[in-house]
Write an enzyme that holds these catalytic residues in place. Structure first.
Site, PDB file in Angstrom:
ATOM      1  CG  PHE F  39      -1.879  -1.170   1.230  1.00 17.18           C
ATOM      2  CD1 PHE F  39      -3.138  -1.055   0.658  1.00 17.18           C
ATOM      3  CD2 PHE F  39      -1.512  -2.397   1.778  1.00 17.18           C
ATOM      4  CE1 PHE F  39      -4.016  -2.136   0.644  1.00 17.18           C
ATOM      5  CE2 PHE F  39      -2.384  -3.481   1.771  1.00 17.18           C
ATOM      6  CZ  PHE F  39      -3.643  -3.349   1.200  1.00 17.18           C
ATOM      7  CB  VAL F  77       1.047   0.152   5.506  1.00 10.47           C
ATOM      8  CG1 VAL F  77       0.892   1.660   5.433  1.00 10.47           C
ATOM      9  CG2 VAL F  77      -0.312  -0.532   5.492  1.00 10.47           C
ATOM     10  CB  CYS F  78       4.907   2.667   1.946  1.00  9.57           C
ATOM     11  SG  CYS F  78       6.319   3.802   1.921  1.00  9.57           S
ATOM     12  CB  VAL F  79       7.489   3.192   7.129  1.00  6.25           C
ATOM     13  CG1 VAL F  79       8.767   3.288   6.299  1.00  6.25           C
ATOM     14  CG2 VAL F  79       7.632   3.988   8.415  1.00  6.25           C
ATOM     15  CB  ALA F  82       2.186   4.881   6.852  1.00  6.19           C
TER      16      ALA F  82
END
Lengths: 128, 130, 100, 128, 100, 130
Positions: F39, F77-79, F82
């Protein structure tokens, strides 16, 4: 290959796309980038976001050569439609280790037909 | 003159959240009044205190919170749009059985009636982002 | 009436729709990616120039600067404004329509 | 006036725009809606989102008359560009209290020039 | 190569860009709002028809149904697929390019 | 065959989050493997447990969580994306001094390297939403 199709600053896609390209290079992938449509605006000279208070991602393109991202394909037709020529784009270069670190241009103007051939040769294509 | 502002895009993703902020500041600087800033669609993401941008970038959420604090601006997040997108205050969290909330200081959650009122009460309603 | 447009004219039909619906005498303000419409020598330049016969076109200066569009690259006759000028346009026009 | 310019289902703008129109009507505002560009697709017949598992907002347009939202202006030029005619749109009606609850059509086809005049007469214009 | 397009051809240039870059023999799948490009009698019908000379065009059936586009409103020769057919197209082509 | 999926739009706002889900299910139904769902951009909003859609609508976040649970799918989820958008897990919340987290069950936060790996390891990488 990372295909860049968005104008800079209006959306975050160019910046977040650049982050992927840099990580891809760090993972020793053979990274090339294509700039088509409004994506060509990402490479124009003289971008200054100070008055917007937005982080300017334009200088980062200048660092791509250091990360061995040396193939930036710019579609000629997209430039033409926008009244731009090579001289309107930043002077991006990389140093060729094979030739005593000679400085070479990273931007390669290609026609739509050439870009179409290039896309066909890629393993993975991501759009930003 | 009395202005209302509607923000329809999330921070960072689209510049609209920045433009809305700069416009709102300019309204205040010109001596006009801000009746309300209403956050709709993805604009509701302007109102979460969980946002942590890189240190060399602007903090869009904190900027709104400070504006609300310094100029007593009414920042309203649409409840229906917020629920779909995971933005909650304490009351909403409780009502929906969630274990926490994430709304930022200076923002409140309310209904779409607040947007209609913002259109009626203000002399001008400016919309930013689609 | 003040019309604001924020999308690139090369990527979206927003500007075209706006120009088709704006009445003569309107003020049209280009912001964000729509400022690319202020450039001369592009595929949309003639559309913008012809709109200038009936409407007054403005462009937001901080957005032009961010995109490296200097006055030498712009259609002459387009008016530059800052955020303060944007507010002024919103005050002098009796309403504002955003084309997004 | 609420100006609808997005196609249905691909984004949430039509649905969230409809929610504003209904609330506006509940606040006794004189609500009218304009459909231009891809917005005209919101009113087409036969929409069925069951296979997408997405809530279908199309039937809600049929309820607008009950909320006294009786002026739905559809731009003829937008229909033409999309190969549509009035018959492709839902049959939306309202009951006129003044004329013994006679059923009247809510959709009014207007030219771009007429719509331009209508926009000029509005107090507040919101785009969805 | 499989190309997917998800934006309305009346609102965005994605389909046009895709068709300009797709090589002869490509598979092109219209999804989400791009399925409006499958309609006959519109301003973009001829562009799609001419692409059909060199590429095979598919449209995602659940998206057509959601938008009330029955076969009688479609350009003939466009192939209908479900999500299972979408997967099959992604398997038979050696790569996928999304035009967004 | 091994697939990776990239989701770049938030739930409800754009249909892309739905299409990505239906495609992922169809991949599994056809007997293929999902290596990872990544994501990015606004896609990170698919991963917040605070989402509360209307009762008569689908619950996009829960759908992903159930898929991860039932088929052991790796939802990443990409940090960086995010953090900018206010999506946090416990570790990130602690590191950034936030008073709570909002990640949904079955999702994990990690770096962009996971996307590069998803591209390398899978036979096909499908991208949904811009």
């Amino acid at each position: 290959m990372y295909v860049n199709r968005h104008a800079p600053h209006g959306t975050i896609y160019p910046l977040e796309g650049l982050e992927v390209a840099l990580i891809g290079a760090a993972f020793d992938q053979d990274v090339s980038m294509a700039f088509i449509g409004d994506g060509v605006f990402q490479l124009t000279k003289g971008q200054d976001t100070a008055d917007l208070g937005i982080k300017n991602c334009a200088p980062t393109y200048g660092a791509l050569g250091d990360y061995e991202v040396t193939k930036l394909y710019v579609e000629q037709e997209s430039l033409d439609e926008r009244g731009l020529e090579l001289n309107d784009l930043m002077n991006l270069t990389w140093e060729d280790e094979q030739e005593d670190w000679a400085e070479k241009p990273s931007i390669r103007l290609v026609s739509r037909a050439q870009l179409s051939d290039l896309l066909e040769q890629q393993d993975v294509i991501l759009n930003f | 003159m009395k202005f209302s502002v509607m923000v329809n895009e999330g921070p960072y993703t689209h510049q609209a959240a920045d433009t809305a902020y700069h416009f709102t500041r300019a309204v205040l600087d010109a001596g006009h009044e801000i009746f309300r800033v209403f956050f709709y669609h993805d604009g509701v993401h302007n109102g979460t205190r969980m946002t942590t941008p890189p240190q060399d970038d602007r903090h869009i959420v904190d900027r709104w919170s400070e504006l609300a604090h310094d100029h007593d601006i009414d920042l309203v997040v649409c409840v229906a749009a917020a629920q779909r997108r995971g933005i909650l205050d304490k009351d909403e969290a409780k009502r929906n059985g969630k274990d926490g909330d994430n709304i930022a200081p200076g923002f409140r959650i309310s209904g779409l009636g607040q947007l209609i009122e913002a259109g009626i009460e203000a002399d001008r309603l400016l919309v930013f982002g689609d | 009436m003040l019309h604001t447009v924020n999308k690139s004219p090369f990527d979206s039909h927003s500007l075209q729709t706006c120009l088709g619906l704006a009445k003569a005498g309107s003020d049209i303000l280009l912001i964000e990616d729509a400022v690319y419409a202020a450039m001369s020598g592009t595929a949309v330049t003639s559309m913008v120039e012809s709109a200038m016969n009936s409407s007054t076109i403005y462009a937001l200066e901080p957005d032009l600067k961010a995109r490296g569009i200097g006055s030498e690259k712009m259609i002459s006759g387009i008016n530059l404004v800052g955020y303060d000028g944007f507010v002024e346009l919103a005050v002098t026009n009796d309403k504002v329509q955003s084309w997004l």
